[in-house]
Scaffold this active site. Sequence first.
Site, PDB file in Angstrom:
ATOM      1  N   LEU A  85       0.801  -1.215   0.000  1.00  0.00           N
ATOM      2  CA  LEU A  85       0.000   0.000   0.000  1.00  0.00           C
ATOM      3  C   LEU A  85       0.840   1.275   0.000  1.00  0.00           C
ATOM      4  O   LEU A  85       0.328   2.355  -0.291  1.00  0.00           O
ATOM      5  CB  LEU A  85      -0.954   0.002   1.202  1.00  0.00           C
ATOM      6  N   CYS A 202      12.984  -5.098  -5.306  1.00  0.00           N
ATOM      7  CA  CYS A 202      12.490  -3.999  -4.469  1.00  0.00           C
ATOM      8  C   CYS A 202      12.232  -4.470  -3.048  1.00  0.00           C
ATOM      9  O   CYS A 202      12.332  -3.696  -2.099  1.00  0.00           O
ATOM     10  CB  CYS A 202      11.223  -3.401  -5.078  1.00  0.00           C
ATOM     11  N   CYS A 369      19.373 -12.830   7.215  1.00  0.00           N
ATOM     12  CA  CYS A 369      19.092 -11.487   6.692  1.00  0.00           C
ATOM     13  C   CYS A 369      17.580 -11.314   6.709  1.00  0.00           C
ATOM     14  O   CYS A 369      16.918 -11.832   7.601  1.00  0.00           O
ATOM     15  CB  CYS A 369      19.698 -11.295   5.295  1.00  0.00           C
TER      16      CYS A 369
END
Length: 411
Positions: A85, A202, A369
């Site tokens: 969002l 991303c 990670c």
Amino acid sequence: MPTAIEEATEINKELPKLSNDEIARYSRHLILPEVGMEGQRKLKAAKVLCVGTGGLGAPLALYLAAAGVGTIGLIDFDVVDKSNLQRQIIHSEATVGKLKVDSAEIMLKGLNPNLNVVKHNTMLTSHNALDILKDYDVIADGTDNFQTRYLVNDACVLLGKPNAYASIYRFEGQASVFGAPLGPCYRCLYPEPPPPGLVPSCAEGGVLGILPGLLGIIQATETIKLILGIGEPLVGRLLLVDALGMNFRQLKLRKNPDCPVCGTHPTVTELIDYDQFCGIEKPTEVGPLEVARDKAVADLPIVDGIPQISVEQLKKKLDAKENIFVLDVREPHEYQIVNIGAPLIPLGTIESRLSEIAAHKNDEVIVHCKSGARSQKASILLKNAGFTNVSNLTGGITAWADKIDKSLPKY
């Protein structure tokens, strides 16, 4: 006389009429001489496929719907997550958990009830791409992985469809139009994909939420120009956008006569295995796309000589107070968001900071990670540096928050 672009998009056909309601709706278009009644009727007749309904696909589809494109196809099999969002403005809190194509349809129909939405709730593959793309005039590629970009490019070239392309990462983006008559294709610019893992997604590297809005609107602009046959599309040009400096540059692109897809003697005459071409593991066909795509490594006990350990196994070792050393290799700003108390040495500094963990050279070292990709690389670095017992935590701290401590935030 139709332009080459108009011929390629096959929009020179009998055009549908506009209702009085549509004339009122599109009045600001109609008074533009470059659009007018005929142009708006071309938009109504047009069919555009949006590949992806994420950061780029959201503004792209919204503006195409508002502009009056008659049919918009949506291809995606992901579900809406709260983390979407921040940038995927076609979705909302109310549609979290819904299929993205269903969520997008709600917003698009609310904006323009005259719109025909065609939903393809499936993964785009070599087996279905030609069949799906053939029914559309323009393809707008808003994906964020290399295998799908090459797949869309090759399918567009084989079908003779223009590809309004864009990509984004962190604060930068790029856009072009590939596959147009006499213009280059994506392979002319990038003949080979980068090595797997070299370019973070991303989900790993982040993206400024506004950036996909900029690039998605550029895609929508190029798509409208292609449909109307006006202006100068980004054919043979690569537009580079730097949001931090608010700089726009362009590079000239040339069609490569030796291109294996669009060259004078093409060798790729049918769709290939693009996962294999890009050197990645095949994604699953169900479940959230980001989870399937950004999975760190294969579901195997050992990958590249590094044992893979689950979060459940790590929890048992911690509870039993075994002599283990857990190492976090994320970035400091990620550590501030959430951590499990492990020492932090970012992946990029591992080799220069080996002395800090030298005492654990013969201990069991478990590296983590966010999702397992960077920790796999760190594990290999440690193994090559002489650490004899190194494991990678599958799924990283995201899996820990999902399965062990649900109170932890996920990002």
